[in-house]
Design an enzyme around this catalytic site. Structure first.
Site: not given
Length: 245
Positions: A19, A21-22, A32, A64, A67-68, A70, A187, A195
């Site tokens: 977790d 990156n952005g 991002r 995940s 995440n689709w 996004r 994490r 999550s």
């Protein structure tokens, strides 16, 4: 930290929620996607660091099912990056004797991605060292729901009796049926939640949270997490005295 790690107490299975990156990219005034691109070094460090210590399984929460949702540009960029990374890292996986496998909703991936993933898994299938597990298009609730539906159908079809539905049966119906539960979950980025990751499998996993953003993660951070793990007493519901005896 590596010098104080007890080699006889290395977690057999480590899972990582990668977790930050952005936020890492935004902190540098970039988009991002820049953070995702710069996370590859961290992935490589985690793989080689775990493999060098004798970890048997390393599971990376790569993408995940949530995440689709996004922005499409970011999703497409991540998928392209993942395909390119699998290609570029294959020689290192072979050199390090690492086997690649996968948990997630395979059907939700594009045909191109399915082909590349299958190729790399096939190429590494004979490797006998550490198993690298990509959790991709994955969520814990989705996995458990899928398993429950399969079990319910077997009960309805009278293939099994209701009394045969046990914890062991549920575990054996999950995508991770051939993988031991993680002893340690790491994490990054300071977030204190799991999550929707490996919800069934994390029942007795030790949780380790670090403020380090994923693109900055290196072997020494992995070593710190393992040392912290080794300084804990894992009781599994028993008392400390029972464990010591």
């Amino acid at each position: 930290m590596k010098e104080v790690i007890h080699k006889e107490n290395i977690p057999k299975h480590i899972a990582i929620i990668m977790d930050g990156n952005g936020r890492w990219a935004q902190g540098k005034g970039a988009k991002r996607v820049f953070g995702h691109r710069n996370a590859i070094t961290a992935v490589r460090e985690a793989i080689t660091g775990a493999n060098d210590l004798g970890v048997k399984y390393l599971t990376l929460y790569t993408f995940s099912t949530e995440n689709w949702s996004r922005p499409k540009f970011e999703v497409n960029a991540i998928m392209e990056l993942l395909m390119n990374t699998m290609t570029s890292q294959l020689p290192d996986l072979m050199k390090d004797n690492v086997k690649l496998t996968y948990v997630g909703d395979f059907d939700s991936l594009s045909g191109r991605f399915q082909k590349k993933l299958s190729e790399v898994m096939e190429a590494t299938s004979g490797n006998t060292g550490m198993t690298l597990v990509l959790a991709l298009s994955y969520s814990g609730r989705w996995e458990v729901t899928k398993a429950v539906k399969n079990i319910a159908k077997k009960v309805a079809d009278k293939e099994i009796d209701l009394e045969e539905v046990t914890e062991e049966l549920i575990s054996s119906s999950l995508l991770t049926k051939d993988i031991p539960d993680p002893e340690l979950l790491i994490r990054t980025s300071g977030e204190l939640r799991i999550s929707n990751f490996l919800l069934w499998q994390l029942a007795y996993t030790e949780l380790y949270f670090t403020e380090v953003l994923w693109p900055d993660f290196r072997k020494e951070h992995l070593h710190e997490a393992i040392v912290d793990y080794q300084n804990r007493e894992r009781r599994f519901g028993k008392t400390g005295a029972q464990i010591k005896s």
